[in-house]
Design a protein around this motif. Structure first.
Motif, PDB file in Angstrom:
ATOM      1  N   ASP A  76     -37.183  66.147  68.001  1.00  0.00           N
ATOM      2  CA  ASP A  76     -36.846  66.271  66.805  1.00  0.00           C
ATOM      3  C   ASP A  76     -36.018  67.689  66.316  1.00  0.00           C
ATOM      4  OD1 ASP A  76     -39.500  66.995  67.094  1.00  0.00           O
ATOM      5  OD2 ASP A  76     -39.405  67.588  64.770  1.00  0.00           O
ATOM      6  N   TRP A  90     -39.323  49.519  63.197  1.00  0.00           N
ATOM      7  CA  TRP A  90     -40.714  49.382  63.163  1.00  0.00           C
ATOM      8  C   TRP A  90     -40.795  48.091  62.365  1.00  0.00           C
ATOM      9  CZ3 TRP A  90     -38.899  54.322  61.544  1.00  0.00           C
ATOM     10  CH2 TRP A  90     -38.790  55.243  62.813  1.00  0.00           C
ATOM     11  N   TYR A 101     -36.941  56.469  56.739  1.00  0.00           N
ATOM     12  CA  TYR A 101     -38.266  57.141  57.356  1.00  0.00           C
ATOM     13  C   TYR A 101     -38.236  58.729  57.787  1.00  0.00           C
ATOM     14  CZ  TYR A 101     -42.662  57.766  59.821  1.00  0.00           C
ATOM     15  OH  TYR A 101     -43.964  58.036  60.341  1.00  0.00           O
ATOM     16  N   LEU A 105     -39.769  61.875  56.551  1.00  0.00           N
ATOM     17  CA  LEU A 105     -40.610  63.033  57.382  1.00  0.00           C
ATOM     18  C   LEU A 105     -40.102  64.566  56.985  1.00  0.00           C
ATOM     19  CD1 LEU A 105     -40.439  61.199  60.830  1.00  0.00           C
ATOM     20  CD2 LEU A 105     -42.557  61.645  59.539  1.00  0.00           C
TER      21      LEU A 105
ATOM     22  N   ALA B 177     -39.909  57.215  66.612  1.00  0.00           N
ATOM     23  CA  ALA B 177     -40.599  57.846  65.274  1.00  0.00           C
ATOM     24  C   ALA B 177     -40.776  59.622  65.711  1.00  0.00           C
ATOM     25  CB  ALA B 177     -41.902  57.537  64.827  1.00  0.00           C
ATOM     26  N   ARG B 178     -41.074  59.895  66.954  1.00  0.00           N
ATOM     27  CA  ARG B 178     -41.147  60.956  67.386  1.00  0.00           C
ATOM     28  C   ARG B 178     -39.817  61.765  67.437  1.00  0.00           C
ATOM     29  NH1 ARG B 178     -43.480  63.788  72.559  1.00  0.00           N
ATOM     30  NH2 ARG B 178     -41.759  62.473  73.712  1.00  0.00           N
ATOM     31  N   LEU B 180     -37.671  61.300  65.437  1.00  0.00           N
ATOM     32  CA  LEU B 180     -37.393  61.745  63.782  1.00  0.00           C
ATOM     33  C   LEU B 180     -38.144  62.633  63.330  1.00  0.00           C
ATOM     34  CD1 LEU B 180     -36.615  58.216  62.337  1.00  0.00           C
ATOM     35  CD2 LEU B 180     -34.742  60.089  63.070  1.00  0.00           C
ATOM     36  N   GLY B 181     -39.028  63.201  64.272  1.00  0.00           N
ATOM     37  CA  GLY B 181     -40.076  64.302  63.600  1.00  0.00           C
ATOM     38  C   GLY B 181     -41.439  63.983  63.536  1.00  0.00           C
ATOM     39  N   ALA B 182     -41.832  62.853  63.707  1.00  0.00           N
ATOM     40  CA  ALA B 182     -43.158  62.546  63.328  1.00  0.00           C
ATOM     41  C   ALA B 182     -44.467  62.916  64.173  1.00  0.00           C
ATOM     42  CB  ALA B 182     -43.226  60.882  63.302  1.00  0.00           C
ATOM     43  N   ARG B 186     -49.172  61.126  62.391  1.00  0.00           N
ATOM     44  CA  ARG B 186     -48.328  60.479  61.380  1.00  0.00           C
ATOM     45  C   ARG B 186     -47.966  59.001  62.300  1.00  0.00           C
ATOM     46  NH1 ARG B 186     -45.013  63.093  56.613  1.00  0.00           N
ATOM     47  NH2 ARG B 186     -44.829  60.648  56.267  1.00  0.00           N
ATOM     48  N   ILE B 187     -47.587  59.048  63.634  1.00  0.00           N
ATOM     49  CA  ILE B 187     -47.283  58.047  64.072  1.00  0.00           C
ATOM     50  C   ILE B 187     -48.545  57.058  64.392  1.00  0.00           C
ATOM     51  CG2 ILE B 187     -46.692  57.382  66.660  1.00  0.00           C
ATOM     52  CD1 ILE B 187     -44.942  59.912  66.875  1.00  0.00           C
TER      53      ILE B 187
END
Lengths: 367, 273
Positions: A76, A90, A101, A105, B177-178, B180-182, B186-187
């Motif tokens: 990221d 998701w 989402y 974040l 999700a990773r 995008l920075g989770a 949180r994941i």
């Protein structure tokens, strides 16, 4: 450092466990460029993309974005967003939640997220679908949600991992153009992995053809199509017809020796790095012309003329496709009108459509 | 006609088994709950509530708290097995976490009794380490002991289901999700758990029902009052021969588990549709 390179991969080796998938690979991509990584499955193109994205750690080498070394950064922190082959939406979140989402974040304020999500939905033609779950969407819509989710965080680089392979053939054609025009409009740098030659040709500014973990050739679509640098590239770009001959290189001329189905023919070398000896010739079915056996019309300079027998005729659409037997080989040649089965014909291949390679220099087997 | 007869013949053994060993005893004990002396009435239930209402609350609270803790631990362990980045730690955890599943409840009670008692192994270790003086030691052989026993025994079972569901998730939903920075937490909470919520719910409901029916653990760890309904039922029968109240208590347990069983049925129906 080259000013042109926005994303730079230098001397990178990647693998899993003890197997090396990519060995000492270099790749420079300019800002705003759309690059397609093209190759058959197992060539390492997805591994390259995942390493750029930060999901695989290279054994050695570096990845730079705008002069900044990102090799050790988490996914990221690289200013990149990846669109997955399976879309990876998701299922428990709505379209809006999926798209928003990344911004959530980043702890953006609620209003910013809402307006950005609306903007993305507008841009991608998803307006009114914000409250749907992914399961209630069509394949094309899911694909656009995945794209929206990646673009919402405003990445500098968009990475696309075969994003069209799960779509119907017809939708795929329109989505190709959608993605390409979106990329142009946003001026975003994009790296696209695909095994579909046509897809790469239509979408990319530059095609990088990979084989067995190496870059075989890279260049604009018309260059890799018309000037393949290796037998693998020629075959991958559709020049499936293969002949073996003896060549004698003399200055700027190549003399192809007489064989059982051809007469001696001289063609221009045109800067090809060829040496005297056995060569393989490759050409596309549509590049060759068929003529009746008694046709003695003058052939163009440097044409190669072959004599063979029609084995079968089929109509794949737009033109007739003939299988022509030359000795123990068969080649495919297209023509506007059908020839008779069993007829003896002349096959003429223009010099510029003939790809000639020394047999011994490259042993890579095209798939 | 012959085929029909054959079909009935084939089903018959199973049917007889169910009727003989399940339906008949169930009906008998339900009827028994309403039998007071020679008449029908609610006397057994009145007596049950008079004598054991605190045990009913105790049972529900213990099983609910245990279920919540089992959920928490199984998600934590399953989450680490799925998202853990240290392959060795993941391998060790994967090897370790299942063992309690193969130990019977009575043995769990036995183990924890010697471990949690006021002068048990746990306190002995703490004292010998100098962390506690012998006077400060507290035994855990009360409601806490039961909760520890239940959680210890049931967490592996739920983890097995949960970790399996997590392993079969589309990995790229985690990577997206990773990307995008989770963070991993949180994941786990926002991406992984919602996708396996159905499996987690089923695991917890099966655990709830199992724990409602365990007799050995409350008997081994906490035989004083208040205790769990299972211990009361055994006591009514063994000490008083009072089948009426025992049946009434049994029906009350059944009603409690029916509530969660309905959730289970709804969930499985939803999954099938």
């Amino acid at each position: 450092m080259d000013d042109q390179a926005f994303l730079r991969v230098a001397g990178m080796s990647v693998g899993y466990g003890s197997t090396t998938v990519l060995d000492n690979l270099d790749l420079d991509i300019a800002k705003g460029e759309f690059v397609a990584l093209l190759g058959s499955s197992g060539c390492g193109k997805t591994t390259l993309l995942r390493t750029i994205a930060g999901f695989a750690k290279p054994f050695s080498g570096s990845i730079e974005v705008a002069g900044r070394d990102v090799t050790q950064l988490p996914p990221d922190k690289r200013g990149m967003a990846l669109v997955f082959q399976s879309y990876a939406l998701w299922p428990h979140m709505t379209v809006s939640q999926n798209i928003g989402y990344g911004l959530k974040l980043q702890k953006r304020p609620r209003e910013t997220i809402d307006s950005r999500v609306d903007e993305m939905q507008e841009l991608l033609g998803l307006s009114g679908l914000g409250n749907r779950k992914p399961a209630q969407l069509s394949g094309g819509q899911r694909q656009r949600v995945a794209l929206g989710r990646a673009l919402a965080i405003d990445p500098e680089i968009l990475l696309l991992d075969e994003p069209l392979s799960n779509l119907d053939a017809r939708i795929r054609l329109t989505v190709r153009h959608e993605i390409r025009s979106l990329q142009k409009r946003l001026g975003i740098t994009a790296v696209h992995v695909t095994h579909d030659r046509e897809e790469a040709m239509v979408m990319a500014d530059r095609i990088v053809i990979m084989n067995a973990g190496r870059i075989e050739q890279q260049g604009p679509p018309e260059e890799v199509y018309n000037k393949p640098a290796s037998p693998f590239v020629a075959a991958f770009m559709g020049a499936e017809n293969l002949l073996s001959m003896q060549a004698r290189v003399q200055g700027d001329q190549i003399e192809l020796a007489e064989g059982e189905f051809n007469q001696t023919s001289v063609t221009a070398r045109s800067g090809r790095p060829l040496a005297t000896g056995p060569v393989e010739l490759r050409f596309r079915a549509e590049a060759a012309r068929l003529a009746r056996n008694h046709d003695t019309a003058m052939q163009g300079v440097g044409h190669l003329e072959l004599r063979g027998q029609i084995v079968s005729v089929s109509y794949p659409g737009g033109h007739w496709r003939h299988a022509v037997r030359l000795g123990d080989r068969e080649i495919l040649v297209d023509a506007d009108a059908p020839f008779n089965q069993g007829e003896t014909v002349k096959v003429r291949i223009p010099a510029e459509s003939l790809f000639i390679f020394n047999t011994s220099t490259n042993t890579a087997k095209p798939s | 006609m012959r085929n029909k007869l054959l079909a009935i013949l084939l089903v018959l053994p199973a049917l007889v088994m169910i009727v003989l060993f399940f339906i008949v005893p169930l009906i008998a004990s339900i009827l028994g709950a309403f039998e007071v002396g020679d008449a029908w009435g609610l006397g057994n239930f009145r007596k049950s509530f008079e004598l054991y209402s605190s045990d009913m609350i105790f049972t529900v609270v213990i099983v609910t708290v245990s279920t919540a803790l089992i959920g928490l631990f199984s998600v934590a362990i399953g989450g680490y097995l799925t998202l853990g980045e240290n392959p060795r730690a993941v391998a060790i955890l994967r090897w370790l976490y299942r063992w309690p599943m193969f130990i019977p409840f009575i043995v769990v009670g036995q183990i924890l009794r010697t471990f949690l008692a006021k002068n048990g192994l746990m306190n002995n270790i703490l004292v010998s380490l100098g962390l506690l003086t012998p006077l400060q030691t507290v035994g855990f052989l009360d409601w806490r002991g039961i909760v520890i026993a239940f959680v210890w025994k049931q967490t592996p079972f739920v983890t097995l289901l949960v970790a399996g569901a997590m392993a079969s998730l589309d990995r790229s939903t985690i990577e997206a999700a990773r990307n995008l920075g989770a963070s991993r937490l949180r994941i786990l909470i926002e991406i992984v758990v919602p996708q396996i919520a159905g499996t987690l719910l089923v695991g917890l409901i099966l655990s709830f029902v199992t724990m409602m029916s365990v007799l050995s653990v409350p008997l081994m760890i906490n035989a004083q009052s208040p205790t769990m309904l299972t211990a009361d039922i055994a006591f009514r029968i063994n000490a008083h021969g009072d089948y009426g109240v025992a049946n009434a208590l049994g029906m009350i347990s059944l009603i409690l588990t029916t509530g969660v069983a309905l959730i289970y049925l709804r969930q499985t129906m939803k999954e099938r549709s």
